[in-house]
Design a protein around this motif. Structure first.
Motif, PDB file in Angstrom:
ATOM      1  N   SER A 572       0.742  -1.439   0.154  1.00 47.71           N
ATOM      2  CA  SER A 572       0.121   0.060   0.035  1.00 47.71           C
ATOM      3  C   SER A 572       0.779   1.512   0.117  1.00 47.71           C
ATOM      4  CB  SER A 572      -0.730  -0.074   1.096  1.00 47.71           C
ATOM      5  OG  SER A 572      -0.439   0.185   2.432  1.00 47.71           O
ATOM      6  N   GLY A 573       1.839   0.969   0.427  1.00 43.96           N
ATOM      7  CA  GLY A 573       2.767   2.336   0.239  1.00 43.96           C
ATOM      8  C   GLY A 573       2.243   3.614   1.601  1.00 43.96           C
ATOM      9  N   VAL A 574       1.825   3.079   2.605  1.00 45.79           N
ATOM     10  CA  VAL A 574       1.196   3.661   3.471  1.00 45.79           C
ATOM     11  C   VAL A 574       1.908   4.226   4.638  1.00 45.79           C
ATOM     12  CG1 VAL A 574      -1.163   4.735   4.628  1.00 45.79           C
ATOM     13  CG2 VAL A 574      -1.411   4.638   2.216  1.00 45.79           C
ATOM     14  N   PHE A 575       2.437   5.502   5.344  1.00 45.20           N
ATOM     15  CA  PHE A 575       2.712   5.039   6.427  1.00 45.20           C
ATOM     16  C   PHE A 575       2.815   6.240   7.450  1.00 45.20           C
ATOM     17  CE2 PHE A 575       5.813   6.779   3.598  1.00 45.20           C
ATOM     18  CZ  PHE A 575       6.265   7.997   4.369  1.00 45.20           C
ATOM     19  N   VAL A 576       2.441   5.969   8.612  1.00 39.83           N
ATOM     20  CA  VAL A 576       2.834   7.170   9.664  1.00 39.83           C
ATOM     21  C   VAL A 576       4.248   7.713  10.292  1.00 39.83           C
ATOM     22  CG1 VAL A 576       0.403   6.902  10.330  1.00 39.83           C
ATOM     23  CG2 VAL A 576       2.309   6.246  12.466  1.00 39.83           C
ATOM     24  N   SER A 637     -11.432   8.631   7.177  1.00 41.63           N
ATOM     25  CA  SER A 637     -12.063   8.742   7.903  1.00 41.63           C
ATOM     26  C   SER A 637     -13.271   8.374   7.035  1.00 41.63           C
ATOM     27  CB  SER A 637     -13.465  10.067   8.279  1.00 41.63           C
ATOM     28  OG  SER A 637     -12.877  11.084   7.333  1.00 41.63           O
ATOM     29  N   PHE A 638     -12.861   7.736   6.057  1.00 39.33           N
ATOM     30  CA  PHE A 638     -13.862   7.138   4.889  1.00 39.33           C
ATOM     31  C   PHE A 638     -14.466   5.737   4.851  1.00 39.33           C
ATOM     32  CE2 PHE A 638      -9.565   6.911   3.199  1.00 39.33           C
ATOM     33  CZ  PHE A 638      -9.999   5.137   2.840  1.00 39.33           C
ATOM     34  N   LEU A 650     -13.538  11.406  -0.290  1.00 39.75           N
ATOM     35  CA  LEU A 650     -13.698  11.410  -1.766  1.00 39.75           C
ATOM     36  C   LEU A 650     -11.595  11.560  -1.709  1.00 39.75           C
ATOM     37  CD1 LEU A 650     -13.511  10.139  -4.421  1.00 39.75           C
ATOM     38  CD2 LEU A 650     -13.805  12.650  -4.919  1.00 39.75           C
ATOM     39  N   THR A 651     -10.997  12.959  -1.223  1.00 42.32           N
ATOM     40  CA  THR A 651      -9.513  12.974  -1.472  1.00 42.32           C
ATOM     41  C   THR A 651      -8.920  12.279  -0.065  1.00 42.32           C
ATOM     42  OG1 THR A 651     -10.272  15.125  -1.249  1.00 42.32           O
ATOM     43  CG2 THR A 651      -8.359  15.247  -0.363  1.00 42.32           C
ATOM     44  N   LYS A 657      -4.638   6.415  -2.333  1.00 43.74           N
ATOM     45  CA  LYS A 657      -5.158   5.374  -3.465  1.00 43.74           C
ATOM     46  C   LYS A 657      -6.197   3.847  -2.968  1.00 43.74           C
ATOM     47  CE  LYS A 657      -1.475   3.531  -5.415  1.00 43.74           C
ATOM     48  NZ  LYS A 657      -0.471   2.834  -5.889  1.00 43.74           N
ATOM     49  N   ARG A 658      -6.996   4.202  -2.346  1.00 40.31           N
ATOM     50  CA  ARG A 658      -8.255   3.431  -2.286  1.00 40.31           C
ATOM     51  C   ARG A 658      -9.355   3.916  -2.882  1.00 40.31           C
ATOM     52  NH1 ARG A 658      -6.683   1.832   3.469  1.00 40.31           N
ATOM     53  NH2 ARG A 658      -8.488   0.199   3.245  1.00 40.31           N
TER      54      ARG A 658
END
Length: 1335
Positions: A572-576, A637-638, A650-651, A657-658
């Protein structure tokens, strides 16, 4: 949290109050003393470390500022006992005093120890130099309390009711006498408007437990604070915050006061914390919390908001109550002694130790307890009890390790209970800074090096299975490291980020960074990592891909301490990235048309939580109590609103990238457009096609389908960049693809000709002429004539006629604009295009080259332009040649003026007519040709005002005043026309001509003239037009009898317009004959009421007129009056009087008889005559003829009983002699020999209630409604056969109405012309069945 971790209870202490002190700074030890002549020292886990034996009971103890030395004094001894925590050794110092010790206290800033005696003497001992300063007679009685300031001032309180303040050498600075015994002393600062530079300038002390005294060190100023009696005694108090004091009272009250100079002693908070008693309060600045104990409970408050009680703990077994509270400096442990002689220690703040691997999580849940959990997989948590309090925790898929100092203990996680077993312990080369595990290996950072070794294996194998990093070729010590299943990553102080393969323990990649690297955070696969350098900047690196550069993370906060990768999707390439307050969400966009990039999605606020694990937007955090909590990231939150459509959701989905979740959040057209655009950026062509298909963007769907399946990534990215209007990027991508010609095609399509020419020189030389032509057209448009001419000439080819013609036309235009007129004109004349000749002519005209321009216009057959320019050149010969082809009035006008000047008037008139200059036509006809007939014709046809004036003057010269007046009016010269009419007695002519187009002044002038001439009717008419209604009415009423009818009608119209009650009364009196004794016809009164819109009075008058007309036998007139009145009342929404409706129905029935008799329908005629005969009193003028007709028609229709009834009526004496002789005998015979046979009347349903009624019955006996009747037959109408007259809207049976209109062409009710095609059958007739309109 608040967890009771151990209890200290000693039989020797039973029933006594305990004296205890926490070690300062560290809080690793607690010293406790009871009544057993000893001090016992325990560690923070409740294990006894040592015991100090004393000659008497301990009367005081205190730790030095560093927590290294514990000083103890006892009764029956003048010695001081010192226990060194670092070496666990006790020493004894002789105070040199003769009396017993009563008070002991270490300085807050230095190695000074103050010791007070029962006789008031003082000893100051320097532990560093062993120097003693005895101060005899400091007080006259026992020293009971005291405190040090940060400036090393010593305040002491004594039983002699005095407070002394001394310096660090024992010299008295100030001594104050109190009104009672002092206790519980403390240095602090009173809050003022200005910040004090003198430091702690106030000593607070309780006096007899009733008063809180505030003494100023530098002056005699003192403040006494007293409190409400029901609070009880002051048991304990503490300063906190900005000059606030927290006080505990014996009766359970918990009070906070302010010492702000303007509000000293004001209570800011008060609570009855404990029901019966309160013994102690404590404050932890580290936790920002306050605690109170009393009865058998402890309450914890938040200092930032005292009303917020964060914890309440009940000690049910302590029935005697609690005694004293004390917190460690770090706030982690809280000790509570009881009246029963026991000590309870609570864990109030847990050290935040944790580690995670994938979805596996290990955290310290108590000082000697580690819990391993996997909430994502739903596994049962495993709790491991430890022997030591760890400083490091590491977890892998199958193992967990805890470490302290240079030693680590390894545990294997198994399926059998209790879920783990101890593997081994390992000693490292230095103190463990951090540790990481994977499936097989462990890596520990010690002393700037990483020690990598296998977790499992025999001891003799460990040396073979261990390696130290960094290698010799890597400079600088290691500051951080991380371990995944496949790679070991570490960062050095010299800026190297090194990737080591776990399989062969060899370096596979090394990235050199200009600053030291203090944190590395790889994803689960180890193929990407985030590192933080010494400058607090964040970067993303892909060690496994040498082609990827290092990206600096945007908006990276310098306070960030760690990074977590989302374990939900490995790719996913998502990190915090997180700090103490916020979590920042980042997303790696690996495949975009712009190349790889990292974006900041957003941030989420945290409150005292430490992030441990991130899974699908849900952050698992460790709280201060050791428990974990889940925090949903605001950037995800989506996921909680899957059915809502929101631009924010949406943003978020797009940035992460979901895309499938984004489809659910898209609602508006703009949302779908943004989703499609993002799909294009990420090169998701198939998904983009679906999105644009959903949003109805057919063009984009077809465009994307045309490039679907393109294998060349650069070519595909170029197409997508072009769709997104990033043309420079598209060109770069095209040129680096396998089809660079696409860049040229794009520039051509975009009309970027300069760029296209540049590309054509590299890619397609044969296209240069065509691009040059288009570029020249553009340059010509923007006015660059020089370059346009050059490119037009470059565009010439040898084999493309159409292309060459365009270029030649351009050369002609540019040559003229550049001043080469001869070349340009020659080119334009030779060129076959008419349009080119027009364009070049316009250019020449703008350059004032009128002759050449006219020549080109003429060649191009633009005759109007050519003639216009020849006129400017005064080339009349050419103008004359072109005139038959010219349509411009202006040219004709100029030509006409020239002809008039030459005296050719007929030609001039024709030219003026072609120019539509009618004034000049009239002028020439009158002045030069003496042709008034044509002049009059022109004026009347064209309505020319100026022409009319000329004609009027002409007729005045001929003394034809009537014609002159007519044309003066036509030319709007009303005043002049009036004077002519007045002078020559032509006023009536003038009045006729002026008609309704005059002004108020015109009408008044005419009226005054006729008034003077005694022409009342005309005077009244024009007074009415100018609004002088009173004078108008006066003249109308004075009209001679010959004009009576017209005058009365005009008078009624005047009164109707005036709406004046006086004028109305005056006219009414005239009509009723009260003014002249001659009553006028009632129809005038009716017309008056109608004009005044007094419809009810008009209706009553109409009924009267109808009666008169009926009596006179004028039934059609009566019908028409009633009908017009009926429609007027209906239009004004006034209820129709029943008498009027009935009279209209009877009159209409009578008029229908003749229609049906002529059609041969004797039955309908008979039925209608029966209705009329039953109301024969309304036809008094023709009773006998009507009854006779009724008898005859009834007999013909077979209604013999009805014929007999009316025949008997005719035989009455008053009618018998009036019966026509030719019918008398037959009627007499009918009466003598009656025939009672009667054809039964058909029944049809009531349109309101549906009850079956006789056809000609107009009143329903059931619903009591008057039924609408058919204007064609007289019977009541049917809902299913409904129609109306389109003019009067009276109802009719559709079938009968159509039959009737076959023989006549007017409506029987309103007499308007009507055809069968205009009548429509109405299926919904409810609006016509409103009873209030029918009755």
């Amino acid at each position: 949290m608040m967890k009771n971790i151990f209890i200290i209870a000693d039989k020797a202490w039973a029933g006594s109050n305990l004296l205890y002190k926490w070690q300062t700074s560290f809080g690793n030890y607690i010293a406790v003393s009871g009544q057993d002549k000893s001090v016992k020292i325990f560690d923070r886990h409740g294990h006894k470390c040592t015991e100090l034996s004393l000659p008497g009971c301990c009367v005081g103890m205190d730790w030095d500022k560093d927590g290294d030395i514990l000083a103890v004094i006892s009764a029956q001894s003048s010695s001081i006992y010192l226990w060194d925590a670092t070496v666990n050794k006790t020493s004894q110092i002789d105070s040199g005093m003769r009396d017993q010790m009563s008070f002991v206290l270490w300085s807050m800033t230095g190695p000074l120890l103050a010791v007070g005696t029962v006789k008031g003497n003082l000893l100051i001992y320097n532990q560093q130099t062993s120097h003693k300063i005895p101060v005899l007679g400091k007080h006259t009685a026992k020293i009971t309390c005291g405190c040090w300031s940060t400036q090393n001032l010593l305040a002491l309180g004594s039983d002699d009711c005095t407070v002394s303040i001394s310096n660090h050498e024992g010299d008295t600075i100030r001594q104050t006498k109190l009104c009672g015994e002092p206790a519980d002393m403390c240095f602090s600062v009173i809050k003022t408007d200005e910040t004090s530079a003198q430091g702690e300038d106030t000593v607070s002390v309780t006096v007899d437990k009733q008063i809180l005294m505030l003494l100023n060190v530098n002056s005699e100023k003192q403040i006494e604070l007293t409190f409400q009696r029901h609070y009880g005694d002051i048991m304990s108090y503490h300063w906190y915050g900005d000059g606030y004091v927290l006080i505990g009272f014996s009766h359970g009250y918990f009070v906070a006061i302010s010492t702000y100079i303007k509000k000293t002693g004001k209570e800011v908070y008060q609570a009855h914390n404990h029901k019966h008693s309160l013994n102690s309060v404590a404050i932890s600045t580290a936790l920002n919390k306050a605690a109170s104990c009393g009865d058998n409970s402890i309450k914890i408050h938040e200092l930032s908001e005292l009303t917020d009680v964060s914890n309440i703990f009940q000690l049910e077994d302590e029935t005697k109550g609690l005694d004293q509270l004390s917190w460690t400096d770090d706030g982690k442990l809280l000790a509570v002694s009881t009246q029963n002689g026991t000590l309870h220690v609570f864990l109030t703040k847990l050290p935040l130790l944790y580690d995670s691997f994938g979805t596996q999580l290990a955290s310290l849940t108590s000082l000697l307890e580690v819990t391993i959990s996997n909430q994502v997989e739903g596994e049962t948590p495993v709790t491991i009890e430890l022997d030591v309090e760890p400083t490091v925790i590491a977890v892998g898929p199958y193992n967990v390790a805890v470490g302290v100092n240079n030693r680590a203990w390894f545990y294997a996680l198994v399926d059998q209970q209790p879920g783990f077993h101890k593997l081994k312990d390992v000693e490292y080369l230095g103190t463990i800074v951090s540790m990481c595990l994977n499936s097989d290996c462990a890596a520990a950072l010690c002393g700037g090096k990483v020690q990598l070794h296998m977790i499992k294996g025999e001891d003799h194998d460990e040396k073979k299975q261990m390696k130290l990093f960094p290698d010799n070729d890597i400079k600088g010590g290691i500051l951080c490291h991380a371990l995944t299943d496949n790679f070991l990553h570490y960062g050095t102080e010299s800026g190297n980020v090194v990737c080591v393969s776990v399989e062969d323990w060899e370096t596979v990649n090394s990235y050199s960074h200009p600053a030291g690297v203090r944190g590395v955070f790889p994803d689960l696969n180890g193929t990407r990592l985030v590192f933080i350098d010494d400058k607090s900047s964040g970067f993303l690196l892909s060690p496994a891909n040498r082609t990827d550069s290092c990206f600096e993370l945007p908006n990276f906060s310098p306070t960030i301490t760690g990074v977590l990768w989302d374990t939900w999707d490995a790719d996913s390439g998502v990190f915090v990235a997180y700090d103490s307050d916020k979590v920042y969400t980042y997303a790696l966009h690996k495949t975009t048309i712009y190349g790889p990039r990292v974006v900041l999605v957003g941030s989420t606020t945290l409150s005292s939580q430490k992030p441990l694990l991130l899974y699908n937007g849900e952050l698992t955090c460790q709280m201060a109590n050791g428990k974990t909590s889940n925090v949903a990231l605001s950037t995800h939150s989506f996921l909680q609103h899957t059915t809502s459509t929101s631009t924010v959701h949406l943003t978020q989905a797009l940035m992460l990238k979901r895309f499938h979740e984004a489809c659910k959040s898209a609602g508006t057209v703009a949302d779908w457009a943004e989703l499609g655009k993002t799909c294009l950026v990420h090169m998701e062509v198939d998904l983009a096609i679906q999105v644009y298909r959903m949003s109805g963007n057919v063009d984009m769907v077809l465009s994307l389908q045309s490039i679907q399946g393109t294998e060349d990534r650069n070519l595909l990215a170029g197409h997508l960049a072009m769709f997104l209007c990033d043309y420079n990027l598209a060109q770069d991508l095209y040129l680096s693809s396998s089809c660079p010609i696409a860049a040229l095609e794009m520039r051509k399509d975009l009309l970027h000709w300069e760029s296209a020419l540049t590309l054509a020189k590299r890619l397609a030389v044969d296209q240069i002429p065509f691009i040059a032509r288009e570029y020249a057209i553009y340059l010509e448009f923007i006015g660059d004539c020089v370059n346009a001419l050059t490119h037009y000439e470059k565009g010439m080819t040898h084999n493309n006629k159409e292309h060459n013609e365009v270029c030649q036309a351009g050369v002609a235009r540019m040559s003229i604009r550049m001043g080469d007129i001869r070349r340009g004109v020659a080119q334009a004349i030779q060129h076959p295009s008419r349009v080119l000749k027009k364009e070049c002519g316009a250019i020449l005209e703008s350059m004032k080259q009128f002759s050449e321009a006219a020549q080109l216009y003429e060649k191009g057959q633009y005759y109007d332009k050519a003639a216009s320019l020849y006129l400017r050149c005064k080339n009349w010969t050419k103008v004359g040649e072109l005139l038959p082809h010219v349509s411009s009035p202006r040219i004709h006008l100029q030509y006409a003026k020239a002809k008039e000047a030459d005296g050719k008037y007929k030609d001039a008139v024709q030219a003026y007519e072609r120019a539509k200059d009618w004034n000049n036509v009239v002028r020439v006809l009158l002045d030069h040709l003496n042709n008034p007939e044509d002049a009059v014709r022109v004026v009347r046809e064209r309505r020319s005002i100026d022409g009319a004036k000329m004609v009027a003057r002409f007729f005045l010269q001929l003394s034809d005043y009537g014609s002159a007046i007519q044309f003066l009016v036509l030319s709007q010269c009303n005043d002049e026309a009036f004077h002519v009419a007045q002078q020559h007695g032509q006023m009536e002519v003038y009045a006729d001509f002026i008609g309704s187009e005059g002004t108020q002044e015109d009408y008044q002038s005419i009226a005054l003239y006729f008034e003077g001439e005694k022409k009342h009717l005309l005077a009244g008419r024009f007074f009415q037009k100018c609004g002088q209604y009173s004078r108008a009415l006066k003249h109308f009423l004075n009209c001679p009898h010959t004009d009576d009818d017209l005058a009365v009608d005009m008078a009624i119209e005047t009164v109707g317009q005036a709406k004046d009650s006086y004028l109305t009364s005056q006219l009414t009196d005239y009509l009723l004959g009260e003014s002249d004794g001659v009553p006028k016809d009632a129809k005038y009164l009716f017309h008056l009421y109608m004009a005044l819109q007094q419809y009810r009075e008009a209706a009553r008058t109409a009924i009267i007129i109808t009666r008169e007309e009926q009596c006179a036998g004028n039934y059609r007139n009566a019908h028409d009056v009633l009908f017009s009145m009926y429609k007027e009342l209906q239009a004004q929404r006034i209820k129709i009087p029943a008498e009027m409706a009935t009279n209209l129905m009877i009159l209409h029935s009578y008029l229908l008889v003749k229609v049906h008799v002529m059609r041969g329908d004797h039955l309908k005629a008979a039925r209608l005559l029966i209705r009329v005969g039953n109301n024969i009193n309304k036809f008094t003028a023709h009773v006998v003829p009507i009854l006779t007709s009724t008898v005859i028609e009834c007999y013909r229709a077979g209604l013999k009983n009805s014929a007999f009834s009316f025949a008997a009526m005719l035989m009455r004496p008053e009618y018998r002699d009036k019966v026509d002789p030719k019918y008398r005998k037959k009627i007499e015979a009918m009466v003598r020999h009656p025939d009672t046979l009667e054809l039964e009347q058909e029944t049809t349903p009531c349109p309101f209630c549906g009850l079956q009624l006789p056809q000609y019955e107009l009143l329903c006996i059931f619903c009591k409604n008057n039924l609408p009747y058919c204007i064609a037959t007289g019977c009541h109408v049917l809902k299913e056969d409904w129609s109306v007259c389109p003019h009067c809207e009276f109802p009719a049976l559709y079938s009968q109405f159509i039959l009737l209109l076959e023989t006549q062409t007017v409506c029987p009710m309103c007499s308007e012309t009507l055809s069968a095609d205009e009548v429509k059958k109405i299926s919904r007739c409810s609006k016509y069945l409103q009873t209030d309109q029918l009755n």
